[in-house]
Scaffold this motif. Structure first.
Motif, PDB file in Angstrom:
ATOM      1  N   ALA A 189       0.825  -1.210   0.000  1.00  0.00           N
ATOM      2  CA  ALA A 189       0.000   0.000   0.000  1.00  0.00           C
ATOM      3  C   ALA A 189       0.861   1.263   0.000  1.00  0.00           C
ATOM      4  O   ALA A 189       0.569   2.223  -0.727  1.00  0.00           O
ATOM      5  N   GLY A 190       1.927   1.280   0.785  1.00  0.00           N
ATOM      6  CA  GLY A 190       2.788   2.457   0.890  1.00  0.00           C
ATOM      7  C   GLY A 190       3.456   2.773  -0.441  1.00  0.00           C
ATOM      8  O   GLY A 190       3.460   3.916  -0.900  1.00  0.00           O
ATOM      9  N   GLU A 191       3.988   1.737  -1.066  1.00  0.00           N
ATOM     10  CA  GLU A 191       4.671   1.918  -2.347  1.00  0.00           C
ATOM     11  C   GLU A 191       3.691   2.398  -3.417  1.00  0.00           C
ATOM     12  O   GLU A 191       4.000   3.286  -4.213  1.00  0.00           O
ATOM     13  N   ALA A 192       2.505   1.792  -3.420  1.00  0.00           N
ATOM     14  CA  ALA A 192       1.502   2.160  -4.413  1.00  0.00           C
ATOM     15  C   ALA A 192       1.149   3.638  -4.273  1.00  0.00           C
ATOM     16  O   ALA A 192       1.000   4.361  -5.265  1.00  0.00           O
ATOM     17  N   LYS A 193       1.027   4.071  -3.024  1.00  0.00           N
ATOM     18  CA  LYS A 193       0.665   5.471  -2.753  1.00  0.00           C
ATOM     19  C   LYS A 193       1.769   6.407  -3.271  1.00  0.00           C
ATOM     20  O   LYS A 193       1.494   7.416  -3.923  1.00  0.00           O
ATOM     21  N   ARG A 194       3.016   6.034  -2.983  1.00  0.00           N
ATOM     22  CA  ARG A 194       4.143   6.872  -3.410  1.00  0.00           C
ATOM     23  C   ARG A 194       4.176   7.004  -4.925  1.00  0.00           C
ATOM     24  O   ARG A 194       4.383   8.084  -5.469  1.00  0.00           O
ATOM     25  N   LEU A 195       3.955   5.873  -5.584  1.00  0.00           N
ATOM     26  CA  LEU A 195       3.997   5.878  -7.045  1.00  0.00           C
ATOM     27  C   LEU A 195       2.867   6.743  -7.609  1.00  0.00           C
ATOM     28  O   LEU A 195       3.051   7.528  -8.536  1.00  0.00           O
ATOM     29  N   GLU A 196       1.707   6.597  -6.982  1.00  0.00           N
ATOM     30  CA  GLU A 196       0.540   7.342  -7.443  1.00  0.00           C
ATOM     31  C   GLU A 196       0.764   8.847  -7.311  1.00  0.00           C
ATOM     32  O   GLU A 196       0.478   9.622  -8.225  1.00  0.00           O
ATOM     33  N   ILE A 197       1.307   9.256  -6.163  1.00  0.00           N
ATOM     34  CA  ILE A 197       1.578  10.678  -5.942  1.00  0.00           C
ATOM     35  C   ILE A 197       2.586  11.177  -6.966  1.00  0.00           C
ATOM     36  O   ILE A 197       2.434  12.240  -7.557  1.00  0.00           O
ATOM     37  N   TRP A 198       3.592  10.349  -7.198  1.00  0.00           N
ATOM     38  CA  TRP A 198       4.645  10.762  -8.127  1.00  0.00           C
ATOM     39  C   TRP A 198       4.095  10.911  -9.541  1.00  0.00           C
ATOM     40  O   TRP A 198       4.397  11.860 -10.258  1.00  0.00           O
ATOM     41  N   LEU A 199       3.242   9.956  -9.943  1.00  0.00           N
ATOM     42  CA  LEU A 199       2.658  10.014 -11.288  1.00  0.00           C
ATOM     43  C   LEU A 199       1.773  11.240 -11.451  1.00  0.00           C
ATOM     44  O   LEU A 199       1.743  11.868 -12.502  1.00  0.00           O
ATOM     45  N   ALA A 200       1.054  11.571 -10.395  1.00  0.00           N
ATOM     46  CA  ALA A 200       0.163  12.722 -10.465  1.00  0.00           C
ATOM     47  C   ALA A 200       0.967  14.021 -10.488  1.00  0.00           C
ATOM     48  O   ALA A 200       0.443  15.073 -10.843  1.00  0.00           O
ATOM     49  N   GLY A 201       2.242  13.942 -10.132  1.00  0.00           N
ATOM     50  CA  GLY A 201       3.082  15.133  -9.992  1.00  0.00           C
ATOM     51  C   GLY A 201       3.239  15.949 -11.265  1.00  0.00           C
ATOM     52  O   GLY A 201       3.123  17.170 -11.237  1.00  0.00           O
ATOM     53  N   SER A 202       3.487  15.289 -12.392  1.00  0.00           N
ATOM     54  CA  SER A 202       3.677  16.064 -13.623  1.00  0.00           C
ATOM     55  C   SER A 202       3.510  15.178 -14.840  1.00  0.00           C
ATOM     56  O   SER A 202       3.615  13.949 -14.766  1.00  0.00           O
ATOM     57  N   ALA A 203       3.262  15.833 -15.969  1.00  0.00           N
ATOM     58  CA  ALA A 203       3.147  15.105 -17.235  1.00  0.00           C
ATOM     59  C   ALA A 203       4.474  14.447 -17.568  1.00  0.00           C
ATOM     60  O   ALA A 203       4.523  13.373 -18.153  1.00  0.00           O
TER      61      ALA A 203
END
Lengths: 342, 196
Positions: free
Chosen positions: A23-37
């Motif tokens: 769950a933690g890793e998934a969250k980090r990845l999701e935040i990072w992806l949402a960060g920029s195009a």
């Protein structure tokens, strides 16, 4: 915690595809992806690399291999001394050396780029007014410059590891020697055209509102230097880059019309009159306009002129489409009336 | 059959038959595991014939050493480790001949028709060529990871490394591959919209 290194997100993407993330890793990845195009683009690239690097062993025939094994066993007999087991320690001796060699190579590359990016006097080649010029670039690529065009490139063009960059003003046709390790980049107007080995034309006339890129072979990437727009072109496609807004529009173009200025011939194959007008205007550097708008969208024209000559073309058009030609007040020609034959 | 059931009791029976010199047991072992071990060997060696030979050598050694075989973990673990060790030995012998630049240099083909092939050039070919250029250990780990039947932990185990090292090397490999392939990716990948 928002900062994530490229290595880390690449690893997370790999893990996600292989065994899933906690769950933690998934969250980090999701935040990072949402960060920029940019991050999402990077993720798409990593995923493509992961997909394309999957090991696909060509099939091996187990029964045939078993037969070979038995043959080898019986030929060798059981007396054959097996090879001594691999000493685990020996491997450890070699790896740090190769790792160090690789690191050194990276450092050398980095140092090289730093010097390269310092200000360098560029070489400049231009075509005289009224004539075209063929320029062989140091990497073996060829640029054919139309009259008045200028290209500039760095003296270390060939040895530049990352990309081969030329600056263009005017119109030129490029035949690029393929090199997957170094993209060939044409900087013109406010846009860049990036290829690896292909043939394409760039028209960047000084003071023109647009820069046009048309592809004869291969694929090219065109993007605005401001970064707000980009397009990938295939053969028969043309990008029209708006020098003011930096927007890119694409349209189709007959491949024979790409850089047709290089040859003395002029060929129309079932070409819409709208495109005939555009090609003539471009070829002869003066506007050629059909007044009858129904005509230009509906009629097609086929003709071949071994020596392109505007008067000959206009005369032929007059007779085929029943037109009247007159000089336009601001220069160029206006064609009036007309009907499609048949 | 054996691979599908993979029941330790069956493995033990098979191993006992092998130890007592039952050549039929070797055949069964080979048929059950050849495909899997060949794929691991191919992942490491990237060469069909070399991979087949490596697997053959593993089984020849097993037969020659059958009396001394002592499996502490699982049969699968034993076999895959034997295959990996065999392949590493092949790699070590091969090293002087291998030049990491060969492949990309070969692709800078100055033939006039080179541009014709641009579109035919698949991203896969380019990725494989770029993988060839990774530093050795990084390449080995990355290849094994792309043979998707091995977990990070299994790879770490096979190479006597920590799982953390394996993960880090995979991250490094991907970063490096993305750098090498950047000009191609820009052309071959559809560009995502800049705003969503």
């Amino acid at each position: 915690m928002k900062e994530m290194s490229e290595e880390e997100f690449a690893r997370l993407l790999d893990k996600k595809l292989r065994e899933g993330l906690d769950a933690g890793e998934a969250k980090r990845l999701e935040i990072w992806l949402a960060g920029s195009a940019e991050n999402r683009q990077a993720a798409a690239e990593i995923e493509a690399i992961l997909n394309e690097s999957r090991i696909k062993a060509p099939p091996a025939d187990t029964q045939a291999e078993l037969a070979r094994l038995k043959a080898r066993l019986h030929a060798a007999g059981t007396a054959t001394e097996p090879q001594p087991p691999a000493a685990a320690g020996r491997r450890v001796l070699l790896h740090p050396f190769w790792a160090a060699a690789a690191t050194l190579a990276l450092v050398l590359c980095a140092a090289y780029f730093l010097t390269k990016n310092g200000r360098v006097e560029l070489l400049s080649v231009s075509a005289p007014a009224g004539d075209m010029k063929r320029v062989e670039l140091p990497d073996g690529s060829v640029a054919t410059l139309r009259a008045g065009a200028v290209i500039r490139y760095s003296p270390d063009f060939r040895s530049a590891a990352a990309e081969r960059r030329v600056l263009l003003s005017g119109e030129a046709f490029f035949e690029v020697k393929k090199n997957p390790a170094a993209a060939f980049v044409v900087e013109a107007g406010g846009c860049e055209t990036r290829v690896l080995g292909t043939r394409f034309n760039v028209r960047a006339l000084p003071d023109a509102p647009v820069t046009e890129i048309a592809v004869r072979e291969g694929r090219v990437l065109v993007f605005s230097r401001k970064g707000n727009d980009q397009a990938i072109l295939a053969p028969g496609q043309q990008a029209v880059f708006d020098n003011k807004t930096s927007g890119i529009k694409t349209k189709s173009v007959d491949t024979v019309a790409v850089a047709e200025w290089r040859s003395p011939e002029l060929l129309f194959r079932q070409t819409l009159l709208r495109d005939v007008a555009e090609r003539l205007s471009r070829r002869f550097g003066q506007p050629v306009v059909f007044e009858n708008t129904a005509l230009i969208e509906g009629c097609r024209y086929s003709a071949f002129f071994p020596e392109a000559d505007l008067n000959a073309v206009l005369k032929n058009l007059e007779s085929v489409f029943d037109l009247h030609t007159e000089p336009a007040p601001g220069g160029g020609y206006r064609l009036r009336g007309g009907r499609c034959p048949g | 059959m054996l691979a599908a059931m993979n029941i330790p009791a069956n493995d033990a029976i098979l191993l006992n038959r092998l130890r007592s010199g039952d050549e039929q047991a070797l055949d069964e072992l080979f048929v059950a595991w050849h495909g899997y071990l060949y794929k691991i060997a191919y992942a490491i060696l990237h060469d069909t014939d070399a991979a087949k030979d490596a697997v053959q050598d593993v089984f020849i050694r097993i037969w020659q050493k059958r009396a001394e075989i002592d499996i502490t973990s699982t049969l699968k673990g034993y076999l895959q480790r034997a295959a990996v060790n065999q392949c590493l030995m092949v790699l070590r012998r091969r090293k002087p001949a291998s030049d990491p630049d060969i492949i990309l240099v070969g692709m800078q083909d100055p033939a006039p028709s080179a541009s014709d092939r641009l579109q035919a050039e698949s991203l896969e070919t380019l990725v494989q060529a770029a993988v060839e250029q990774l530093p050795e250990q990084c390449r080995l780990i990355f290849r094994l990871s792309r043979f998707e039947e091995l977990s990070y932990n299994e790879i770490a185990d096979l190479l006597d490394l920590s799982p953390k090292t394996v993960e880090n090397q995979i991250g490094k490999a991907l970063k490096s591959l993305r750098r090498t392939l950047a000009p191609w990716l820009a052309i071959l990948l559809p560009v995502l919209p800049t705003t969503i």
